[in-house]
Enzyme design. Structure first.
Site, PDB file in Angstrom:
ATOM      1  N   GLY A 156       2.405   2.125  10.739  1.00  0.00           N
ATOM      2  CA  GLY A 156       3.304   3.257  10.591  1.00  0.00           C
ATOM      3  C   GLY A 156       3.996   3.651  11.880  1.00  0.00           C
ATOM      4  O   GLY A 156       4.599   4.719  11.969  1.00  0.00           O
ATOM      5  N   GLU A 190      -5.199  -5.341  10.557  1.00  0.00           N
ATOM      6  CA  GLU A 190      -4.220  -4.274  10.760  1.00  0.00           C
ATOM      7  C   GLU A 190      -4.512  -3.569  12.083  1.00  0.00           C
ATOM      8  O   GLU A 190      -5.332  -2.630  12.120  1.00  0.00           O
ATOM      9  CB  GLU A 190      -4.304  -3.258   9.618  1.00  0.00           C
ATOM     10  CG  GLU A 190      -4.024  -3.849   8.257  1.00  0.00           C
ATOM     11  CD  GLU A 190      -3.429  -2.809   7.319  1.00  0.00           C
ATOM     12  OE1 GLU A 190      -2.350  -3.074   6.793  1.00  0.00           O
ATOM     13  OE2 GLU A 190      -4.035  -1.749   7.142  1.00  0.00           O
ATOM     14  N   ASN A 231       0.868  -1.178   0.000  1.00  0.00           N
ATOM     15  CA  ASN A 231       0.000   0.000   0.000  1.00  0.00           C
ATOM     16  C   ASN A 231       0.908   1.231   0.000  1.00  0.00           C
ATOM     17  O   ASN A 231       1.535   1.539   1.003  1.00  0.00           O
ATOM     18  CB  ASN A 231      -0.879  -0.026   1.262  1.00  0.00           C
ATOM     19  CG  ASN A 231      -1.667   1.257   1.435  1.00  0.00           C
ATOM     20  OD1 ASN A 231      -1.793   2.055   0.502  1.00  0.00           O
ATOM     21  ND2 ASN A 231      -2.206   1.463   2.636  1.00  0.00           N
ATOM     22  N   TRP A 232       0.949   1.907  -1.149  1.00  0.00           N
ATOM     23  CA  TRP A 232       1.875   3.044  -1.272  1.00  0.00           C
ATOM     24  C   TRP A 232       1.308   4.312  -0.655  1.00  0.00           C
ATOM     25  O   TRP A 232       1.993   5.333  -0.634  1.00  0.00           O
ATOM     26  CB  TRP A 232       2.213   3.290  -2.743  1.00  0.00           C
ATOM     27  CG  TRP A 232       2.935   2.150  -3.421  1.00  0.00           C
ATOM     28  CD1 TRP A 232       3.276   0.938  -2.874  1.00  0.00           C
ATOM     29  CD2 TRP A 232       3.406   2.128  -4.772  1.00  0.00           C
ATOM     30  NE1 TRP A 232       3.924   0.173  -3.800  1.00  0.00           N
ATOM     31  CE2 TRP A 232       4.017   0.877  -4.976  1.00  0.00           C
ATOM     32  CE3 TRP A 232       3.364   3.038  -5.828  1.00  0.00           C
ATOM     33  CZ2 TRP A 232       4.583   0.514  -6.205  1.00  0.00           C
ATOM     34  CZ3 TRP A 232       3.924   2.677  -7.057  1.00  0.00           C
ATOM     35  CH2 TRP A 232       4.532   1.427  -7.227  1.00  0.00           C
ATOM     36  N   LYS A 233       0.068   4.278  -0.235  1.00  0.00           N
ATOM     37  CA  LYS A 233      -0.593   5.456   0.359  1.00  0.00           C
ATOM     38  C   LYS A 233      -0.429   6.665  -0.576  1.00  0.00           C
ATOM     39  O   LYS A 233      -0.455   6.509  -1.785  1.00  0.00           O
ATOM     40  CB  LYS A 233      -0.045   5.722   1.755  1.00  0.00           C
ATOM     41  CG  LYS A 233      -0.047   4.472   2.626  1.00  0.00           C
ATOM     42  CD  LYS A 233       0.142   4.758   4.071  1.00  0.00           C
ATOM     43  CE  LYS A 233       0.314   3.445   4.818  1.00  0.00           C
ATOM     44  NZ  LYS A 233       0.144   3.577   6.251  1.00  0.00           N
ATOM     45  N   GLY A 273       4.914   1.316   4.652  1.00  0.00           N
ATOM     46  CA  GLY A 273       6.234   1.944   4.501  1.00  0.00           C
ATOM     47  C   GLY A 273       7.266   1.095   3.769  1.00  0.00           C
ATOM     48  O   GLY A 273       7.959   1.579   2.871  1.00  0.00           O
ATOM     49  N   SER A 327       3.513  -2.290  10.227  1.00  0.00           N
ATOM     50  CA  SER A 327       4.973  -2.268  10.379  1.00  0.00           C
ATOM     51  C   SER A 327       5.637  -3.593   9.998  1.00  0.00           C
ATOM     52  O   SER A 327       6.562  -4.044  10.664  1.00  0.00           O
ATOM     53  CB  SER A 327       5.365  -1.840  11.803  1.00  0.00           C
ATOM     54  OG  SER A 327       4.898  -0.534  12.061  1.00  0.00           O
ATOM     55  N   HIS A 356      -9.469   0.810   4.922  1.00  0.00           N
ATOM     56  CA  HIS A 356      -8.190   1.057   5.620  1.00  0.00           C
ATOM     57  C   HIS A 356      -8.445   1.986   6.811  1.00  0.00           C
ATOM     58  O   HIS A 356      -9.263   2.909   6.739  1.00  0.00           O
ATOM     59  CB  HIS A 356      -7.183   1.685   4.650  1.00  0.00           C
ATOM     60  CG  HIS A 356      -5.791   1.676   5.186  1.00  0.00           C
ATOM     61  ND1 HIS A 356      -5.358   2.583   6.128  1.00  0.00           N
ATOM     62  CD2 HIS A 356      -4.747   0.850   4.949  1.00  0.00           C
ATOM     63  CE1 HIS A 356      -4.095   2.316   6.427  1.00  0.00           C
ATOM     64  NE2 HIS A 356      -3.697   1.263   5.729  1.00  0.00           N
ATOM     65  N   GLU A 358      -6.852   4.389   7.955  1.00  0.00           N
ATOM     66  CA  GLU A 358      -6.649   5.827   7.709  1.00  0.00           C
ATOM     67  C   GLU A 358      -7.899   6.441   7.092  1.00  0.00           C
ATOM     68  O   GLU A 358      -8.226   7.593   7.363  1.00  0.00           O
ATOM     69  CB  GLU A 358      -5.407   6.028   6.821  1.00  0.00           C
ATOM     70  CG  GLU A 358      -4.129   5.781   7.613  1.00  0.00           C
ATOM     71  CD  GLU A 358      -2.941   5.328   6.796  1.00  0.00           C
ATOM     72  OE1 GLU A 358      -2.978   5.408   5.556  1.00  0.00           O
ATOM     73  OE2 GLU A 358      -1.957   4.864   7.417  1.00  0.00           O
TER      74      GLU A 358
HETATM   75  C1  PEP Z   1      -0.681  -0.013   5.827  1.00  0.00           C
HETATM   76  O1  PEP Z   1      -0.619   1.047   5.264  1.00  0.00           O
HETATM   77  O2  PEP Z   1      -1.641  -0.759   5.607  1.00  0.00           O
HETATM   78  C2  PEP Z   1       0.394  -0.406   6.757  1.00  0.00           C
HETATM   79  C3  PEP Z   1       0.315  -1.546   7.352  1.00  0.00           C
HETATM   80  O3  PEP Z   1       1.446   0.480   6.919  1.00  0.00           O
HETATM   81  P1  PEP Z   1       2.885   0.191   7.610  1.00  0.00           P
HETATM   82  O4  PEP Z   1       3.399  -1.092   7.018  1.00  0.00           O
HETATM   83  O5  PEP Z   1       3.720   1.380   7.236  1.00  0.00           O
HETATM   84  O6  PEP Z   1       2.649   0.069   9.082  1.00  0.00           O
END
Ligand code: PEP
Length: 246
Positions: free
Chosen positions: A168, A162, A4-6, A230, A208, A90, A92
């Site tokens: 993050g 998640e 997931n490049w956000k 990330g 993460s 998600h 976010e």
């Molecule tokens: C995500 O964006 O779904 C995610 C898990 O981010 P990260 O790996 O940066 O925690």
């Protein structure tokens, strides 16, 4: 294994990243790899990955075919630019854009109606975990987000667990914590659809995930894959994650 490049990467940066992934992952079989760039890079990335073993996903959609919805993108448009996947629910989006389970459910049904595959994200907050409510919170999310989704359509649904406190933050759930929650999600799926669908549904861990922890996470029996934020932005780390070793 999904990235997931956000809200990162220009079209040029996206193309450079997928070129490196394509070269390094060409021999990977029996592992599904998906990249989810921002909307602006989807078409270019899908063209660059055409015929490769890497699929393309969007990070969101609006649940209508077309219409006066300024700023939104429909499932039909995602298919048109070459997407096979979409990430929905998600944290976010739930947190910053107030997406409710009812709205996520509308999006899930729209994605499936148009033939997209989807990664449905669920997860508890730190406060909910500290109160010991992670199981009930996540089970309720799964039930509400999948309302009116048929067992047949579940073939195109992956679920990403998640925990919000791990996204993050550099703080990962332990492999045991992840597996425990994945098992709880599988129990919910089993109650809704029966054991066969529950066993056949991929449950990904996100929060993460890094080259250093992916092997231990993937060694857990109920962890079928990972959703990576990330660490999916750099070719080297995402390649190592896709090439996890158990
Ligand atoms: C995500 O964006 O779904 C995610 C898990 O981010 P990260 O790996 O940066 O925690």
């Amino acid at each position: 294994m999904a990235g997931n490049w956000k809200m990162y990467k220009s079209v040029g940066e996206s193309l450079a990243l997928v070129q490196a992934l394509k070269e390094a992952l060409g021999d990977v079989s029996h592992r599904e790899t998906v990249v989810c760039p921002p909307f602006t890079a989807l078409h270019a990335v899908a063209e660059a990955l055409r015929g490769s073993n890497i699929e393309v996903g969007a990070q969101n959609l609006y649940p209508a075919e077309e219409g006066a919805y300024t700023g939104e993108v429909s499932p039909k448009m995602l298919l048109d630019v070459g997407c096979q996947y979409v990430i929905l629910g998600h944290s976010e989006r739930r947190q910053y854009f107030q997406e409710s389970d009812a709205f996520v459910n509308e999006k899930v049904k729209a994605a499936l109606d148009y033939g997209l595959k989807l990664i449905l994200c669920v997860g508890e907050t730190l406060e909910q975990r500290e109160q010991g409510r992670q199981r009930s919170v996540v089970s309720a999310q799964v039930g509400r987000d999948l309302e009116d989704v048929s067992a047949d359509a579940m073939k195109r649904v992956a679920i990403a667990y998640e925990p919000i406190w791990a996204i993050g933050t550099g703080r990962t759930a332990t492999p045991q914590q992840a597996n425990e929650m994945h098992r709880a999600i599988r129990d919910v799926l089993s109650g809704l659809y029966g054991g066969e669908v529950a066993q056949g549904t991929s449950i990904l861990y996100g929060g993460s995930v890094k080259p250093l922890n992916v092997d231990d996470l993937m060694a857990e029996p109920d962890v079928d894959g990972t959703l990576v934020g990330g660490a999916s932005l750099e070719a080297e780390s995402f390649i190592r994650i896709v090439r996890f070793q158990t």
